[in-house]
Design a protein around this motif. Structure first.
Motif, short mmCIF file in Angstrom:
data_model
loop_
_atom_site.label_atom_id
_atom_site.label_comp_id
_atom_site.label_asym_id
_atom_site.label_seq_id
_atom_site.Cartn_x
_atom_site.Cartn_y
_atom_site.Cartn_z
N ALA A 208 53.97 109.57 46.77
CA ALA A 208 55.43 109.06 47.34
C ALA A 208 54.68 107.77 48.89
CB ALA A 208 55.31 110.26 48.41
N ASP A 209 55.66 107.38 48.74
CA ASP A 209 54.72 105.55 49.95
C ASP A 209 54.82 106.28 50.77
OD1 ASP A 209 54.52 103.16 50.51
OD2 ASP A 209 56.75 102.58 50.79
N GLY A 210 53.75 106.13 52.11
CA GLY A 210 53.36 106.31 53.15
C GLY A 210 52.83 107.97 53.29
N GLN A 211 52.73 108.49 52.11
CA GLN A 211 52.13 110.12 52.70
C GLN A 211 50.42 109.92 52.26
OE1 GLN A 211 54.40 112.54 53.55
NE2 GLN A 211 55.66 110.80 53.85
N ILE A 212 49.87 111.12 53.09
CA ILE A 212 48.41 111.50 52.65
C ILE A 212 48.67 112.32 51.61
CG2 ILE A 212 46.54 112.01 54.08
CD1 ILE A 212 47.46 110.64 57.42
N PHE A 213 47.40 112.22 50.77
CA PHE A 213 47.22 113.22 49.67
C PHE A 213 45.65 113.57 49.12
CE2 PHE A 213 51.12 110.75 48.49
CZ PHE A 213 52.13 111.86 48.00
N LYS A 220 34.97 108.42 42.34
CA LYS A 220 35.30 108.42 43.96
C LYS A 220 35.18 110.56 44.01
CE LYS A 220 37.09 104.50 45.08
NZ LYS A 220 36.00 104.01 45.31
N GLY A 221 35.92 111.39 43.17
CA GLY A 221 35.81 112.55 43.48
C GLY A 221 36.82 112.94 43.93
N VAL A 222 36.42 113.42 45.39
CA VAL A 222 37.87 114.15 45.69
C VAL A 222 37.43 113.09 46.99
CG1 VAL A 222 38.80 116.41 47.14
CG2 VAL A 222 37.75 116.52 44.89
N ILE A 223 39.26 112.59 47.00
CA ILE A 223 39.06 111.73 48.19
C ILE A 223 40.65 112.23 48.91
CG2 ILE A 223 37.97 110.09 47.97
CD1 ILE A 223 39.92 108.56 46.85
N VAL A 224 41.29 112.17 50.56
CA VAL A 224 41.57 112.38 51.17
C VAL A 224 42.29 111.00 51.96
CG1 VAL A 224 40.93 113.01 53.21
CG2 VAL A 224 43.48 112.96 52.96
N LYS A 225 43.93 109.99 51.08
CA LYS A 225 43.64 109.08 51.85
C LYS A 225 45.31 108.73 51.26
CE LYS A 225 39.31 106.95 51.17
NZ LYS A 225 38.88 107.11 53.09
N ARG A 226 45.60 107.97 52.28
CA ARG A 226 47.04 107.47 52.09
C ARG A 226 47.65 106.51 51.57
NH1 ARG A 226 51.20 108.04 56.37
NH2 ARG A 226 49.11 108.66 58.09
N LEU A 227 48.52 107.09 50.12
CA LEU A 227 49.16 105.31 49.48
C LEU A 227 50.71 104.97 49.73
CD1 LEU A 227 49.21 108.68 46.12
CD2 LEU A 227 48.12 106.35 46.53
N VAL A 228 50.10 103.86 49.67
CA VAL A 228 51.11 102.39 49.94
C VAL A 228 51.87 102.28 48.93
CG1 VAL A 228 51.73 101.03 52.08
CG2 VAL A 228 49.60 102.38 52.82
N GLN A 229 53.12 101.56 48.65
CA GLN A 229 53.45 101.10 47.41
C GLN A 229 53.43 99.84 47.57
OE1 GLN A 229 57.20 102.34 46.18
NE2 GLN A 229 56.70 102.08 43.98
N SER A 230 52.47 98.92 47.01
CA SER A 230 51.78 97.48 46.66
C SER A 230 53.74 96.78 46.23
CB SER A 230 51.78 96.84 46.07
OG SER A 230 51.59 97.34 44.51
N PRO A 231 54.37 95.50 47.21
CA PRO A 231 55.29 94.81 46.49
C PRO A 231 55.08 94.54 44.63
CG PRO A 231 54.18 94.15 47.76
CD PRO A 231 53.07 95.07 47.65
N LEU A 232 54.36 94.41 44.35
CA LEU A 232 54.40 94.34 42.73
C LEU A 232 54.91 95.94 41.65
CD1 LEU A 232 51.58 92.13 42.62
CD2 LEU A 232 53.54 91.55 42.50
N GLY A 233 54.83 96.72 42.69
CA GLY A 233 54.99 98.41 41.89
C GLY A 233 53.78 99.05 41.31
N PRO A 248 37.91 99.20 53.44
CA PRO A 248 38.71 98.36 52.57
C PRO A 248 39.52 99.21 51.82
CG PRO A 248 36.91 98.01 51.11
CD PRO A 248 37.21 99.55 52.92
N ASP A 249 41.29 98.30 51.85
CA ASP A 249 41.95 98.93 50.16
C ASP A 249 41.86 98.78 49.49
OD1 ASP A 249 43.46 99.26 53.34
OD2 ASP A 249 44.99 97.60 53.13
N LEU A 250 41.92 100.05 48.34
CA LEU A 250 41.78 100.16 46.84
C LEU A 250 42.90 99.78 46.28
CD1 LEU A 250 40.09 100.17 44.47
CD2 LEU A 250 40.67 102.64 44.56
N MET A 251 43.43 98.32 45.73
CA MET A 251 44.85 98.41 44.94
C MET A 251 44.48 98.63 43.38
SD MET A 251 45.92 96.60 47.80
CE MET A 251 47.11 95.37 46.32
N LEU A 252 45.68 99.25 42.71
CA LEU A 252 45.97 99.91 41.92
C LEU A 252 46.93 99.69 41.34
CD1 LEU A 252 45.15 103.79 42.48
CD2 LEU A 252 43.31 101.67 41.69
N SER A 253 46.64 99.41 40.07
CA SER A 253 48.23 98.81 39.08
C SER A 253 48.88 99.89 38.57
CB SER A 253 47.56 98.11 38.16
OG SER A 253 47.11 99.24 36.89
N ARG A 254 49.47 100.09 38.75
CA ARG A 254 50.56 101.03 37.69
C ARG A 254 49.76 102.45 37.29
NH1 ARG A 254 57.06 98.66 36.56
NH2 ARG A 254 57.21 97.79 38.74
#
Length: 273
Positions: A208-213, A220-233, A248-254
């Motif tokens: 979910a865009d903008g939420q912390i998971f 990486k094991g277990v992490i707590v981060k915010r998910l942000v949807q990129s313009p490319l989906g 730094p941000d980590l960019m992920l594809s779908r």
């Protein structure tokens, strides 16, 4: 199978045990001075708390082998006649015993008659009856890294944390889906600080865009981060800490987002100011 190592108690938890032990010794002394036959003992205290292994359970709390949780603190406060905050100021924040014993009125009538729903923890009126007023959420030894990640090879439930059922209802969550773990590191500062308590809803496992998971991945094991949807989906795993050189941000594809298993969404955090 190797038995998991018990998580050592923190200095705060050990101090709780020491204060509890002092209350117990004080009540035993009073019992002896009254000439009670038999003198108050650990078995009797445990039976008053309705524990299956009364003496063993009380002994573990008194000697700092197991950390006090709010449910145990409330029961012991009635059995030994003390205010919860006198033994554990941290656990007892925002609560006052509704009764000193089954036959005594509340010391703080104003607190006993108030039960605001905008706070997660019990108020005076929430203490009796225990199970009807608040839910006990399992508190695990696992850590979610606000940094590089944690493998958490062994995880055990070390205690429970109590939350008002009404507060949980207003937030639209089911207590059965909740767990409590800890944050470790500073990548999510100032939103989440090192050692903060995290309340995680396991039923909310979709991005979910903008939420912390809280998430887990093989590298990486277990992490707590915010998910942000990129313009490319795709998705960006982002730290709230503004030091992007360190975090730094980590960019992920779908498809890559599926390589990070979402354990649940963080719906509340608690920690020191």
């Amino acid at each position: 199978m190797k038995k998991p190592t018990r998580t050592p108690l923190s200095a705060c938890q050990l101090a709780d045990a020491e204060r509890l032990r002092a209350k117990y010794v004080e009540r035993v002394k009073e019992s002896r001075e009254r000439g009670d036959k038999p003198t108050l003992n650990q078995t009797e205290v445990g039976e008053r708390c309705e524990w299956k292994s009364p003496q063993s359970t009380v002994s573990q709390y008194l000697n700092g082998k197991v950390a006090l949780n709010l449910e145990a603190l409330v029961k012991l406060s009635v059995a030994l006649d003390f205010e919860p905050a006198d033994v554990s100021p941290t656990l007892a924040k925002g609560i006052t015993r509704a009764v000193d014993s089954p036959a005594k009125p509340a010391r703080n009538a104003a607190a006993a008659n108030s039960s605001p729903t905008d706070t997660p923890f019990p108020g005076g009126a929430d203490i009796e009856p225990v199970d009807e007023k608040y839910a006990f959420v399992p508190q695990y030894s696992a850590k979610a890294a606000a940094g590089l990640g944690h493998e958490n090879p062994h995880v055990e439930s070390v205690a429970t944390l109590a939350f008002k059922r009404e507060w949980l209802r207003i937030k639209g969550v089911n207590p059965k889906n909740l767990i409590v773990i800890y944050a470790d590191g500073e990548s999510m500062w100032p939103t989440i600080d090192d050692h903060d308590v995290l309340l995680v809803d396991k039923s909310r496992a979709e991005p979910a865009d903008g939420q912390i998971f809280v998430m887990a991945s093989a590298d990486k094991g277990v992490i707590v981060k915010r998910l942000v949807q990129s313009p490319l989906g795709g998705w960006i795993i982002r730290s709230d800490n503004e030091d992007k050189g360190e975090y730094p941000d980590l960019m992920l594809s779908r498809s890559e987002i599926n390589e990070h298993r979402i354990i649940g969404r963080v719906i509340w955090r608690g920690g020191d100011l």
